[in-house]
Motif scaffolding. Structure first.
Motif, short mmCIF file in Angstrom:
data_model
loop_
_atom_site.label_atom_id
_atom_site.label_comp_id
_atom_site.label_asym_id
_atom_site.label_seq_id
_atom_site.Cartn_x
_atom_site.Cartn_y
_atom_site.Cartn_z
N PHE A 5 15.06 7.53 11.95
CA PHE A 5 13.79 8.37 10.85
C PHE A 5 14.20 9.82 10.71
N VAL A 6 14.65 10.35 9.67
CA VAL A 6 14.75 11.51 9.11
C VAL A 6 14.37 12.15 7.96
N SER A 7 13.88 13.76 7.49
CA SER A 7 13.39 14.01 6.42
C SER A 7 11.86 13.97 6.42
N ASN A 8 11.71 14.75 5.24
CA ASN A 8 10.38 13.80 4.66
C ASN A 8 10.51 13.84 3.23
N PHE A 9 9.89 12.65 2.61
CA PHE A 9 9.67 12.40 0.91
C PHE A 9 8.13 12.06 0.78
N THR A 10 7.73 12.81 0.12
CA THR A 10 6.69 12.78 -1.08
C THR A 10 6.09 11.33 -2.20
N ASN A 11 6.11 10.65 -2.10
CA ASN A 11 5.86 9.90 -3.14
C ASN A 11 4.37 9.61 -3.67
N ARG A 12 3.79 9.18 -4.24
CA ARG A 12 2.69 8.73 -5.69
C ARG A 12 2.41 7.41 -5.66
N LEU A 13 0.82 6.89 -5.08
CA LEU A 13 0.57 5.20 -4.96
C LEU A 13 0.11 5.29 -6.41
N ASP A 14 1.28 4.25 -7.21
CA ASP A 14 0.67 3.69 -8.17
C ASP A 14 -0.62 3.09 -8.40
N ALA A 15 -0.92 2.38 -9.28
CA ALA A 15 -1.89 2.36 -10.05
C ALA A 15 -2.71 1.42 -9.44
N LYS A 16 -2.44 0.24 -9.03
CA LYS A 16 -2.65 -0.57 -7.85
C LYS A 16 -2.37 -0.13 -6.45
N GLY A 17 -2.50 0.74 -5.88
CA GLY A 17 -2.15 1.54 -4.24
C GLY A 17 -1.31 1.66 -3.89
N ARG A 18 0.50 0.67 -4.74
CA ARG A 18 1.23 0.53 -3.68
C ARG A 18 1.82 2.30 -3.64
N VAL A 19 2.68 2.00 -2.26
CA VAL A 19 3.66 3.46 -2.37
C VAL A 19 4.90 2.87 -1.58
N SER A 20 6.14 4.05 -3.22
CA SER A 20 7.18 3.09 -2.18
C SER A 20 7.75 3.54 -1.16
N ILE A 21 8.23 2.84 -0.24
CA ILE A 21 8.36 3.51 1.30
C ILE A 21 10.20 4.52 1.07
N PRO A 22 10.14 5.66 1.28
CA PRO A 22 11.34 5.72 1.36
C PRO A 22 12.99 5.13 1.36
N ALA A 23 14.31 5.67 0.23
CA ALA A 23 15.09 4.12 0.51
C ALA A 23 15.78 4.16 1.91
N SER A 24 15.98 5.51 2.63
CA SER A 24 16.61 5.70 3.72
C SER A 24 15.78 5.17 4.83
N PHE A 25 14.89 4.70 4.79
CA PHE A 25 13.56 4.08 5.55
C PHE A 25 13.68 3.04 5.48
N ARG A 26 13.83 2.71 4.17
CA ARG A 26 13.89 0.90 4.32
C ARG A 26 15.42 0.58 5.04
N ALA A 27 16.71 1.21 4.86
CA ALA A 27 17.89 0.37 4.97
C ALA A 27 17.38 0.66 6.77
N ILE A 107 -5.52 10.16 3.22
CA ILE A 107 -4.47 9.74 1.71
C ILE A 107 -5.33 9.36 0.41
N GLY A 108 -5.42 10.44 -0.54
CA GLY A 108 -5.87 10.01 -1.78
C GLY A 108 -4.38 9.34 -2.67
N GLU A 109 -3.80 10.07 -3.64
CA GLU A 109 -2.83 9.40 -4.77
C GLU A 109 -1.68 9.48 -3.89
N ALA A 110 -1.45 10.29 -3.36
CA ALA A 110 0.41 10.72 -3.15
C ALA A 110 0.22 10.82 -0.68
N VAL A 111 1.62 10.09 -0.32
CA VAL A 111 2.11 10.37 0.77
C VAL A 111 3.15 11.12 0.98
N THR A 112 3.44 11.57 2.19
CA THR A 112 4.75 11.81 2.83
C THR A 112 4.78 11.16 3.81
#
Length: 161
Positions: A5-27, A107-112
């Motif tokens: 796992f390298v680098s960093n990515f910031t994603n917002r939580l959606d209306a249901k409180g879910r957040v997408s794991i970065p594609a490179s991390f999912r791989a 954590i509020g509306e986004a995560v890194t």
């Protein structure tokens, strides 16, 4: 593709409180084969440690250094196993962080998501930026100390390998 796992990515939580794991991390998680996402509160930071089999193996290695009857083993196992969660990753690669995990990391509306090799951390973006600045400052200090130390040079006529 790397297996770290390298680098960093910031994603917002959606209306249901879910957040997408970065594609490179999912791989990397898919290659690792762990079902879900193993998450525990970082011991000394306002962040979450996350990963799969590699993170679990590291925790097992740490615990193996102590007798299972020792206070140290009990404390570490409680913090790293007893207070952990295995989060379900949905087909779109999203997770839902529990209220307890979100509270610990502020954590509020986004995560890194921050890659740390065998694991990654999940941070509040502003807290991560402050942590990164602290890390950079401390590393500059370490570099100055290392840079002021003379190199270890073998005496003349000594064979080196």
């Amino acid at each position: 593709m790397t297996d770290r796992f390298v680098s960093n990515f910031t994603n917002r939580l959606d209306a249901k409180g879910r957040v997408s794991i970065p594609a490179s991390f999912r791989a990397i998680l898919a290659k690792d084969g762990y079902e879900g996402l193993y998450v525990h509160r970082a011991i000394d930071l306002p962040a979450l440690d996350a990963g799969g089999h590699a993170l679990r193996a590291t925790i097992d290695d740490i615990l193996a250094r102590f007798s299972p009857f020792s206070d140290e083993w009990e404390l570490l196992s409680t913090a790293l196993n007893g207070a952990s969660e295995v989060l379900k990753v949905d087909p779109e690669g999203r997770i839902m962080l529990s209220e307890a995990l979100r509270t610990h990391a502020g954590i509020g509306e986004a995560v890194t998501f921050v890659g740390l090799g065998h694991k990654f951390q999940i941070w509040d973006p502003e807290r991560f930026q402050a942590h990164l600045e602290t890390a950079r400052t401390r590393l500059r200090d370490v570099k100055r100390v290392l840079g002021s130390q003379p190199l270890s040079v073998p005496p003349a006529g000594t064979a080196t390998s």
